[in-house]
Design a protein around this motif. Sequence first.
Motif: not given
Length: 251
Positions: A1-29
């Motif tokens: 399912m595709i989502y489109q939400q307003k938010g802000i990135m609150i943290r990020q962690t390297n997953y591999s040499e090229s990719s990261r896992i980010i966490t967003i806090l969306n407008e729904e909290g």
Amino acid sequence: MIYQQKGIMIRQTNYSESSRIITILNEEGVMVPLMARGFNKTKSPFIILRQGFKEALFTYSRFKGMGTLNEVDVISHFKGINNDFDVFAYGSYIMEFVTRILTDEDVTPKNFELLMKCFRFLENKEENEKNAVTALAAIKLMPQYGIEINVDECALCGSRDYNTFSHYSFMYHSVICDYCANEETLQRSVNIGNRIIYLAAYMKNVKLDLINSVKTSSENGRELLNFIEMIYDEYAGVYFKARKLVKDIQR
């Protein structure tokens, strides 16, 4: 399912040499973990997220658990925060106040609303005092930290005359007026100016959407934030990493 939400990135962690896992806090909290593939590559479409705070429209696919970030459209670059080291430190402090109490089960739109409103106040730094803006965030989040303070009436006589308030008592968990202040009642209390107590009460009681600016002197802003930090030290015992940075700036 595709989502489109307003938010802000609150943290990020390297997953591999090229990719990261980010966490967003969306407008729904809600916190949403997302895999950002190619995040670390030079020509990544997500390069805009690497530094500073950004309010953005996040497009991602997700069924269960972690989603996959597809596209980012920035709504606000917060240049006034990101390009000023001192203001950025206060923004980090506010962000930490918000994120420290978030859990995967939380659905609290007010947290996102509070964060964005305080960031917009910081962004407009000519109209808003940064210490007082940070104190506003901390005060509004007190219930989620399990903190309840009485800055509205004297613990002993019930007076609601702010002109007579002079101390906050950790024994009575309340303000004390000048008429009730003596050697016995002032045990485990701190001297707080009535203007600071009034500001704390106003921020505690007024609805967030009714606050259009946070105007006060830099001295009152510092005193207010120092008072609120004492409250957190006493009742929450939470360590905030950004606090030391802010203290260094205040010196």
